[in-house]
Design a protein around this motif. Structure first.
Motif, PDB file in Angstrom:
ATOM      1  N   PHE A   3       1.474  -1.088   0.554  1.00 23.26           N
ATOM      2  CA  PHE A   3      -0.162   0.266  -0.143  1.00 23.26           C
ATOM      3  C   PHE A   3       0.406   1.571   0.165  1.00 23.26           C
ATOM      4  O   PHE A   3       1.768   1.813   0.759  1.00 23.26           O
ATOM      5  CB  PHE A   3      -1.238  -0.352   1.117  1.00 23.26           C
ATOM      6  N   LEU A   5       1.022   5.339   0.851  1.00 25.35           N
ATOM      7  CA  LEU A   5       0.504   5.942   2.137  1.00 25.35           C
ATOM      8  C   LEU A   5       0.763   7.178   1.526  1.00 25.35           C
ATOM      9  O   LEU A   5       1.666   7.947   2.079  1.00 25.35           O
ATOM     10  CB  LEU A   5       1.206   6.054   3.594  1.00 25.35           C
ATOM     11  N   MET A   6      -0.043   8.177   0.883  1.00 23.97           N
ATOM     12  CA  MET A   6       0.393   9.516   0.875  1.00 23.97           C
ATOM     13  C   MET A   6      -0.412  10.391   1.738  1.00 23.97           C
ATOM     14  O   MET A   6      -1.548  10.571   2.006  1.00 23.97           O
ATOM     15  CB  MET A   6      -0.533   9.648  -1.227  1.00 23.97           C
ATOM     16  N   ARG A   8      -1.336  14.528   2.333  1.00 26.94           N
ATOM     17  CA  ARG A   8      -1.428  15.499   0.989  1.00 26.94           C
ATOM     18  C   ARG A   8      -0.899  16.775   1.386  1.00 26.94           C
ATOM     19  O   ARG A   8      -0.968  16.707   2.629  1.00 26.94           O
ATOM     20  CB  ARG A   8      -3.198  15.362   1.213  1.00 26.94           C
ATOM     21  N   GLU A  74      -4.610  18.454  -3.890  1.00 23.49           N
ATOM     22  CA  GLU A  74      -4.456  17.322  -4.833  1.00 23.49           C
ATOM     23  C   GLU A  74      -3.312  17.177  -4.908  1.00 23.49           C
ATOM     24  O   GLU A  74      -2.019  16.131  -5.852  1.00 23.49           O
ATOM     25  CB  GLU A  74      -4.808  17.709  -6.222  1.00 23.49           C
ATOM     26  N   LEU A  87      -5.712  -3.821   3.656  1.00 25.28           N
ATOM     27  CA  LEU A  87      -6.355  -2.605   3.874  1.00 25.28           C
ATOM     28  C   LEU A  87      -6.803  -1.983   5.104  1.00 25.28           C
ATOM     29  O   LEU A  87      -6.522  -1.818   5.575  1.00 25.28           O
ATOM     30  CB  LEU A  87      -7.290  -2.202   2.393  1.00 25.28           C
ATOM     31  N   GLU A 108      -4.042   9.145   2.287  1.00 25.26           N
ATOM     32  CA  GLU A 108      -4.747   8.069   1.058  1.00 25.26           C
ATOM     33  C   GLU A 108      -4.091   7.407   1.308  1.00 25.26           C
ATOM     34  O   GLU A 108      -2.390   7.393   2.055  1.00 25.26           O
ATOM     35  CB  GLU A 108      -4.920   9.677   0.123  1.00 25.26           C
ATOM     36  N   ILE A 109      -4.790   6.172   1.390  1.00 28.95           N
ATOM     37  CA  ILE A 109      -4.508   4.317   1.033  1.00 28.95           C
ATOM     38  C   ILE A 109      -4.881   4.186   0.219  1.00 28.95           C
ATOM     39  O   ILE A 109      -5.526   4.062  -0.291  1.00 28.95           O
ATOM     40  CB  ILE A 109      -4.703   4.301   2.517  1.00 28.95           C
ATOM     41  N   ARG A 110      -3.746   3.915  -0.697  1.00 28.26           N
ATOM     42  CA  ARG A 110      -3.814   3.314  -2.103  1.00 28.26           C
ATOM     43  C   ARG A 110      -2.934   1.631  -1.987  1.00 28.26           C
ATOM     44  O   ARG A 110      -1.881   1.729  -2.052  1.00 28.26           O
ATOM     45  CB  ARG A 110      -3.104   3.861  -3.715  1.00 28.26           C
ATOM     46  N   ARG A 111      -3.875   0.370  -2.736  1.00 28.42           N
ATOM     47  CA  ARG A 111      -3.241   0.042  -3.215  1.00 28.42           C
ATOM     48  C   ARG A 111      -2.277  -0.423  -4.104  1.00 28.42           C
ATOM     49  O   ARG A 111      -1.978   0.097  -5.458  1.00 28.42           O
ATOM     50  CB  ARG A 111      -4.033  -1.636  -2.746  1.00 28.42           C
ATOM     51  N   VAL A 112      -1.460  -1.122  -3.777  1.00 25.61           N
ATOM     52  CA  VAL A 112      -0.350  -1.348  -4.952  1.00 25.61           C
ATOM     53  C   VAL A 112      -0.182  -2.316  -5.762  1.00 25.61           C
ATOM     54  O   VAL A 112      -0.931  -3.573  -5.392  1.00 25.61           O
ATOM     55  CB  VAL A 112       1.276  -1.275  -4.591  1.00 25.61           C
ATOM     56  N   ASP A 117      -2.479  -8.911 -10.285  1.00 27.35           N
ATOM     57  CA  ASP A 117      -3.735  -8.076 -11.413  1.00 27.35           C
ATOM     58  C   ASP A 117      -3.762  -7.776 -12.756  1.00 27.35           C
ATOM     59  O   ASP A 117      -4.950  -7.444 -12.672  1.00 27.35           O
ATOM     60  CB  ASP A 117      -3.651  -6.643 -10.106  1.00 27.35           C
TER      61      ASP A 117
END
Length: 143
Positions: A3, A5-6, A8, A74, A87, A108-112, A117
């Motif tokens: 994941f 973790l961004m 902002r 953004e 998650l 923000e949390i986004r899966r890599v 996939d």
């Protein structure tokens, strides 16, 4: 699962305001927890967008746009790359994170994406190339 973790950006981070010693200390402690748990793969803060650029793609055309960029909400001010089981586990790690800035902030949390996939389009040849490139990168970072 990996994941991203961004963190902002905020108006302060975009203005180049550096974090306080207290925030840096808290982040250092948090990063130690991530390392000791064996989940941290990478993590860094980013300079403001005024020191960066974007490259816009339109067909075969490339246009370079110099920062700063207007929409602070953004923009990304920093990140962690972690490897956890779900998650939900990633969310729990983020909830333990100290506030990256004074006042309000978002992570923000986004899966890599992983190789599996991509399905059949990610051919055995492409998989081999990906594995070879990852091995080359790993060899460079361990020296």
């Amino acid at each position: 699962m990996r994941f991203m973790l961004m963190v902002r950006a905020t108006q302060d981070s975009e203005a180049g305001v550096m974090p306080s010693e207290a925030i840096l200390t808290a982040m250092g402690k948090y990063n130690e927890e991530l390392v000791k748990a064996g989940v941290l793969l990478a993590g860094e803060g980013l300079h403001p967008s005024s020191r960066g650029a974007r490259v816009r793609f339109s067909g075969s055309q490339r246009t370079v746009i110099d920062g700063p960029f207007a929409e602070t909400k953004e923009l990304i001010a920093g990140f962690w790359l972690i490897q956890v089981k779900s998650l939900e586990e990633a969310i729990e790690w983020v909830k333990r994170c100290p506030n990256p800035f004074e006042g309000e902030s978002d992570i923000e949390i986004r899966r890599v994406f992983e190789a599996e996939d991509f399905g059949a389009e990610f051919t055995p040849e492409l998989r081999e190339q990906e594995e070879r490139l990852r091995a080359e990168v790993a060899a460079r970072t361990t020296h």
